[in-house]
Motif scaffolding. Structure first.
Motif, PDB file in Angstrom:
ATOM      1  N   SER A 154      14.951 -11.755   7.230  1.00 12.98           N
ATOM      2  CA  SER A 154      14.463 -10.377   7.112  1.00 12.98           C
ATOM      3  C   SER A 154      14.949  -9.746   5.814  1.00 12.98           C
ATOM      4  O   SER A 154      14.198  -9.052   5.122  1.00 12.98           O
ATOM      5  N   ARG A 155      16.216  -9.983   5.481  1.00  8.17           N
ATOM      6  CA  ARG A 155      16.753  -9.455   4.222  1.00  8.17           C
ATOM      7  C   ARG A 155      16.037 -10.059   3.019  1.00  8.17           C
ATOM      8  O   ARG A 155      15.770  -9.369   2.029  1.00  8.17           O
ATOM      9  N   TYR A 156      15.742 -11.346   3.116  1.00 10.44           N
ATOM     10  CA  TYR A 156      15.041 -12.025   2.021  1.00 10.44           C
ATOM     11  C   TYR A 156      13.662 -11.406   1.797  1.00 10.44           C
ATOM     12  O   TYR A 156      13.270 -11.128   0.658  1.00 10.44           O
ATOM     13  N   ILE A 157      12.941 -11.175   2.891  1.00 12.40           N
ATOM     14  CA  ILE A 157      11.613 -10.577   2.794  1.00 12.40           C
ATOM     15  C   ILE A 157      11.708  -9.170   2.208  1.00 12.40           C
ATOM     16  O   ILE A 157      10.946  -8.794   1.305  1.00 12.40           O
ATOM     17  N   TYR A 158      12.645  -8.400   2.703  1.00 14.49           N
ATOM     18  CA  TYR A 158      12.804  -7.017   2.243  1.00 14.49           C
ATOM     19  C   TYR A 158      13.132  -6.986   0.751  1.00 14.49           C
ATOM     20  O   TYR A 158      12.538  -6.223  -0.020  1.00 14.49           O
ATOM     21  N   ALA A 159      14.091  -7.830   0.345  1.00 11.98           N
ATOM     22  CA  ALA A 159      14.480  -7.872  -1.060  1.00 11.98           C
ATOM     23  C   ALA A 159      13.333  -8.358  -1.938  1.00 11.98           C
ATOM     24  O   ALA A 159      13.144  -7.869  -3.056  1.00 11.98           O
ATOM     25  N   SER A 160      12.568  -9.309  -1.433  1.00  9.15           N
ATOM     26  CA  SER A 160      11.438  -9.840  -2.195  1.00  9.15           C
ATOM     27  C   SER A 160      10.374  -8.777  -2.412  1.00  9.15           C
ATOM     28  O   SER A 160       9.808  -8.650  -3.505  1.00  9.15           O
ATOM     29  N   MET A 161      10.093  -7.991  -1.395  1.00 16.14           N
ATOM     30  CA  MET A 161       9.085  -6.946  -1.512  1.00 16.14           C
ATOM     31  C   MET A 161       9.546  -5.845  -2.471  1.00 16.14           C
ATOM     32  O   MET A 161       8.755  -5.311  -3.254  1.00 16.14           O
ATOM     33  N   ILE A 162      10.841  -5.528  -2.420  1.00 23.30           N
ATOM     34  CA  ILE A 162      11.381  -4.556  -3.373  1.00 23.30           C
ATOM     35  C   ILE A 162      11.260  -5.105  -4.799  1.00 23.30           C
ATOM     36  O   ILE A 162      10.871  -4.392  -5.729  1.00 23.30           O
ATOM     37  N   GLY A 163      11.564  -6.397  -4.948  1.00 25.40           N
ATOM     38  CA  GLY A 163      11.456  -7.026  -6.261  1.00 25.40           C
ATOM     39  C   GLY A 163      10.037  -6.992  -6.800  1.00 25.40           C
ATOM     40  O   GLY A 163       9.822  -6.711  -7.990  1.00 25.40           O
ATOM     41  N   ILE A 164       9.070  -7.241  -5.948  1.00 31.36           N
ATOM     42  CA  ILE A 164       7.664  -7.197  -6.366  1.00 31.36           C
ATOM     43  C   ILE A 164       7.286  -5.790  -6.814  1.00 31.36           C
ATOM     44  O   ILE A 164       6.653  -5.602  -7.860  1.00 31.36           O
ATOM     45  N   SER A 165       7.690  -4.803  -6.024  1.00 30.73           N
ATOM     46  CA  SER A 165       7.310  -3.424  -6.347  1.00 30.73           C
ATOM     47  C   SER A 165       7.990  -2.942  -7.627  1.00 30.73           C
ATOM     48  O   SER A 165       7.360  -2.288  -8.465  1.00 30.73           O
ATOM     49  N   VAL A 166       9.278  -3.257  -7.791  1.00 30.93           N
ATOM     50  CA  VAL A 166       9.995  -2.822  -8.995  1.00 30.93           C
ATOM     51  C   VAL A 166       9.434  -3.507 -10.240  1.00 30.93           C
ATOM     52  O   VAL A 166       9.311  -2.888 -11.300  1.00 30.93           O
ATOM     53  N   SER A 167       9.054  -4.777 -10.110  1.00 30.15           N
ATOM     54  CA  SER A 167       8.574  -5.537 -11.259  1.00 30.15           C
ATOM     55  C   SER A 167       7.168  -5.160 -11.693  1.00 30.15           C
ATOM     56  O   SER A 167       6.854  -5.183 -12.889  1.00 30.15           O
ATOM     57  N   TYR A 168       6.313  -4.785 -10.720  1.00 27.70           N
ATOM     58  CA  TYR A 168       4.895  -4.657 -11.055  1.00 27.70           C
ATOM     59  C   TYR A 168       4.252  -3.301 -10.746  1.00 27.70           C
ATOM     60  O   TYR A 168       3.156  -3.028 -11.227  1.00 27.70           O
ATOM     61  N   ASN A 169       4.914  -2.446  -9.962  1.00 24.32           N
ATOM     62  CA  ASN A 169       4.271  -1.182  -9.601  1.00 24.32           C
ATOM     63  C   ASN A 169       4.017  -0.282 -10.808  1.00 24.32           C
ATOM     64  O   ASN A 169       3.091   0.530 -10.798  1.00 24.32           O
ATOM     65  N   ASP A 184       0.835  -1.211   0.000  1.00 27.51           N
ATOM     66  CA  ASP A 184       0.000   0.000   0.000  1.00 27.51           C
ATOM     67  C   ASP A 184       0.868   1.258   0.000  1.00 27.51           C
ATOM     68  O   ASP A 184       0.570   2.236  -0.697  1.00 27.51           O
ATOM     69  N   PHE A 185       1.932   1.224   0.798  1.00 30.25           N
ATOM     70  CA  PHE A 185       2.809   2.390   0.924  1.00 30.25           C
ATOM     71  C   PHE A 185       3.472   2.713  -0.414  1.00 30.25           C
ATOM     72  O   PHE A 185       3.543   3.875  -0.820  1.00 30.25           O
ATOM     73  N   ILE A 186       3.959   1.696  -1.095  1.00 32.50           N
ATOM     74  CA  ILE A 186       4.607   1.888  -2.389  1.00 32.50           C
ATOM     75  C   ILE A 186       3.625   2.445  -3.410  1.00 32.50           C
ATOM     76  O   ILE A 186       3.930   3.372  -4.172  1.00 32.50           O
ATOM     77  N   SER A 187       2.410   1.889  -3.430  1.00 35.98           N
ATOM     78  CA  SER A 187       1.426   2.325  -4.414  1.00 35.98           C
ATOM     79  C   SER A 187       0.945   3.747  -4.149  1.00 35.98           C
ATOM     80  O   SER A 187       0.543   4.457  -5.074  1.00 35.98           O
ATOM     81  N   GLU A 188       1.001   4.180  -2.883  1.00 37.10           N
ATOM     82  CA  GLU A 188       0.521   5.519  -2.521  1.00 37.10           C
ATOM     83  C   GLU A 188       1.627   6.573  -2.520  1.00 37.10           C
ATOM     84  O   GLU A 188       1.338   7.768  -2.416  1.00 37.10           O
ATOM     85  N   SER A 228      -5.523  -2.895 -10.822  1.00 39.15           N
ATOM     86  CA  SER A 228      -5.116  -4.266 -11.152  1.00 39.15           C
ATOM     87  C   SER A 228      -3.676  -4.522 -10.743  1.00 39.15           C
ATOM     88  O   SER A 228      -3.337  -5.610 -10.263  1.00 39.15           O
ATOM     89  N   ARG A 229      -2.816  -3.510 -10.923  1.00 35.83           N
ATOM     90  CA  ARG A 229      -1.424  -3.665 -10.504  1.00 35.83           C
ATOM     91  C   ARG A 229      -1.341  -3.866  -8.999  1.00 35.83           C
ATOM     92  O   ARG A 229      -0.586  -4.720  -8.514  1.00 35.83           O
ATOM     93  N   LEU A 230      -2.112  -3.086  -8.252  1.00 37.85           N
ATOM     94  CA  LEU A 230      -2.115  -3.203  -6.800  1.00 37.85           C
ATOM     95  C   LEU A 230      -2.603  -4.580  -6.368  1.00 37.85           C
ATOM     96  O   LEU A 230      -2.007  -5.224  -5.487  1.00 37.85           O
ATOM     97  N   LYS A 231      -3.654  -5.048  -6.986  1.00 36.41           N
ATOM     98  CA  LYS A 231      -4.208  -6.359  -6.660  1.00 36.41           C
ATOM     99  C   LYS A 231      -3.197  -7.455  -6.958  1.00 36.41           C
ATOM    100  O   LYS A 231      -3.057  -8.420  -6.186  1.00 36.41           O
ATOM    101  N   HIS A 232      -2.471  -7.303  -8.061  1.00 36.38           N
ATOM    102  CA  HIS A 232      -1.468  -8.303  -8.429  1.00 36.38           C
ATOM    103  C   HIS A 232      -0.332  -8.318  -7.412  1.00 36.38           C
ATOM    104  O   HIS A 232       0.111  -9.399  -6.983  1.00 36.38           O
ATOM    105  N   MET A 233       0.139  -7.155  -7.015  1.00 32.84           N
ATOM    106  CA  MET A 233       1.216  -7.094  -6.026  1.00 32.84           C
ATOM    107  C   MET A 233       0.760  -7.661  -4.686  1.00 32.84           C
ATOM    108  O   MET A 233       1.526  -8.342  -3.991  1.00 32.84           O
ATOM    109  N   GLN A 234      -0.475  -7.415  -4.321  1.00 32.72           N
ATOM    110  CA  GLN A 234      -0.999  -7.949  -3.067  1.00 32.72           C
ATOM    111  C   GLN A 234      -1.082  -9.470  -3.104  1.00 32.72           C
ATOM    112  O   GLN A 234      -0.814 -10.138  -2.098  1.00 32.72           O
ATOM    113  N   SER A 235      -1.438 -10.017  -4.264  1.00 32.73           N
ATOM    114  CA  SER A 235      -1.510 -11.479  -4.379  1.00 32.73           C
ATOM    115  C   SER A 235      -0.119 -12.097  -4.251  1.00 32.73           C
ATOM    116  O   SER A 235       0.045 -13.163  -3.641  1.00 32.73           O
TER     117      SER A 235
END
Length: 210
Positions: A159-174, A102-106, A183-190
């Motif tokens: 913790s690093r894995y989670i952080y890197a994964s979330m960055i990867g999701i946001s960079v790939s799909y935001n 949510d933070f990234i999308s906003e 739709s992009r937000l819904k995809h990232m949430q899934s």
């Protein structure tokens, strides 16, 4: 006891207020054009001051970019603290992942600033230190959750894995073209939900890499 207000205190507050004014102006400029294409002159004009005045507070544009990113990341860490529940670590983790999406999308300007910063390998030592410190504050909050979930005495790799994964999701799909923001937000949430499920089912007694 109330804080003793001195001339030094007032000057310090004024300095911080002026720095915030410059950062606010920079974020408005960054919102209208590519971050790496903005100029100090444009930031100064937006702030309503001479370009030379900005250099009293920031040595260059990189310093402003770092200050803006650190300020926003700090706000994000404060948000995480509000949703942390020591008695419900799994639920806290779920909220952390959702809050990040949510933070990234906003905060599109923050997203673009971090994309630039994370892809550069030529930040100066001072900038790198400031960015690493505020990112470590986010990792500390994840460490706390994973310790309560009984994963490991040293959960930092996870913790690093989670952080890197979330960055990867946001960079790939935001900014994924061809689909609307909802739709992009819904995809990232899934994908965030999938990551959560993977962590929840990860063996708690597994030895994490150092």
């Amino acid at each position: 006891m109330d804080e003793k207000v001195t001339l030094k205190t007032l000057k310090s507050r004024e300095k911080e207020a002026r720095k915030d004014l410059i950062i606010d102006a920079a974020e408005r400029v960054f919102a209208t054009k590519p971050v790496d294409k903005a100029t100090m002159r444009e930031i100064a004009d937006e702030a309503g001051m001479a370009t030379s005045s900005i250099y009293r507070f920031f040595s260059n544009q990189e310093a402003i970019l770092i200050a803006a990113a650190v300020r926003t990341q700090t706000k994000f860490n404060v948000i995480l603290d509000k949703f942390f529940d020591e008695k419900k670590p799994e639920e806290s983790l779920k909220k952390v992942l959702n809050i990040y999406i949510d933070f990234i999308s906003e905060n599109d300007t923050y997203f673009r600033m971090m994309t630039i910063l994370m892809s550069q390998g030529n930040l100066n030592i001072e900038s790198s230190k400031a960015l690493v410190e505020v990112m470590n504050e986010s990792l500390i909050r994840l460490d706390r959750i994973f310790k309560l979930m009984k994963f490991s005495d040293n959960p930092r790799p996870l913790s690093r894995y989670i952080y890197a994964s979330m960055i990867g999701i946001s960079v790939s799909y935001n900014k994924l073209p061809g689909i609307n923001p909802e739709s992009r937000l819904k995809h990232m949430q899934s994908l965030s939900d999938l990551l959560f499920d993977m962590i929840i089912h990860y063996p708690r007694d597994s030895k994490l890499p150092g």
